[in-house]
Write an enzyme that holds these catalytic residues in place. Structure first.
Site, PDB file in Angstrom:
ATOM      1  CD  GLN A  31      -2.834  -1.292   0.473  1.00  0.00           C
ATOM      2  OE1 GLN A  31      -3.280  -0.327  -0.139  1.00  0.00           O
ATOM      3  NE2 GLN A  31      -3.275  -2.516   0.267  1.00  0.00           N
TER       4      GLN A  31
ATOM      5  CG  HIS B 114      -5.338   7.316   4.946  1.00  0.00           C
ATOM      6  ND1 HIS B 114      -4.999   8.114   6.020  1.00  0.00           N
ATOM      7  CD2 HIS B 114      -4.381   7.510   4.013  1.00  0.00           C
ATOM      8  CE1 HIS B 114      -3.861   8.759   5.744  1.00  0.00           C
ATOM      9  NE2 HIS B 114      -3.476   8.403   4.517  1.00  0.00           N
ATOM     10  CG  LEU B 115      -5.591   8.279  -1.852  1.00  0.00           C
ATOM     11  CD1 LEU B 115      -6.764   7.856  -2.732  1.00  0.00           C
ATOM     12  CD2 LEU B 115      -5.005   9.594  -2.339  1.00  0.00           C
ATOM     13  CG  HIS B 116      -5.616   2.237   0.640  1.00  0.00           C
ATOM     14  ND1 HIS B 116      -6.794   2.744   1.148  1.00  0.00           N
ATOM     15  CD2 HIS B 116      -5.898   0.967   0.263  1.00  0.00           C
ATOM     16  CE1 HIS B 116      -7.740   1.831   1.086  1.00  0.00           C
ATOM     17  NE2 HIS B 116      -7.217   0.738   0.543  1.00  0.00           N
ATOM     18  CG  LEU B 117      -1.241   3.101  -5.839  1.00  0.00           C
ATOM     19  CD1 LEU B 117      -2.365   3.154  -6.866  1.00  0.00           C
ATOM     20  CD2 LEU B 117      -0.027   3.890  -6.340  1.00  0.00           C
TER      21      LEU B 117
END
Length: 156
Positions: free
Chosen positions: A43, A100-103
């Protein structure tokens, strides 16, 4: 569902809190996914709290997504994952478990077909950059934002 930064588990990512940190700089953290779907699964998150990919503003977040992708590429480079075996993208709420923004940064193959189903890439059609799905590939997200759009479950 919105989560306040003080109760967000990704706002508290650290080795002390049990996370396997593989990358850190002033703006981003990269860590091993606790329930990996693929041979390599990480992540990448911004240290600043952003709720989700739906919260991204076309006018100001293209650079953020580009930087997150660059971090993901660096991590996969460090693990020797060839370009042809890489996948990066975001789950679109409500189909995510952490606000929570996660790539998702993945080095394939997936552990199973079932695990792969969580990360469908649906190509766009016409003027749409993506089709209807709960996952948006990082390049699709950048195109949508660059063209002033917002990311959602429906074609965009």
């Amino acid at each position: 569902m919105m989560v306040e930064p003080n109760s967000c588990r990704f706002c508290r990512v650290s080795a002390e809190n049990g996370f396997d940190i593989v990358y850190e700089d002033a703006l981003f953290l990269g860590f091993t996914d606790r329930n990996p779907a693929s041979a390599h699964h990480f992540q990448v998150i911004p240290k600043a709290h952003i709720a989700s990919v739906r919260s991204l503003n076309p006018a100001s977040h293209v650079g953020l997504v580009q930087a997150m992708e660059a971090v993901g590429r660096r991590i996969l480079d460090n693990f020797g994952v060839p370009e042809s075996m890489r996948k990066m993208g975001f789950h679109i709420p409500p189909m995510n478990s952490v606000y929570h923004l996660h790539l998702h940064v993945q080095g394939l193959p997936y552990h199973s077909t079932t695990r792969a189903l969580k990360y469908p890439v649906v190509r766009g059609f016409g003027h749409f950059s993506k089709g209807p799905s709960w996952f948006v590939e990082v390049h699709q997200a950048m195109r949508i934002l660059e063209h002033g759009g917002h990311i959602g479950l429906l074609p965009c």
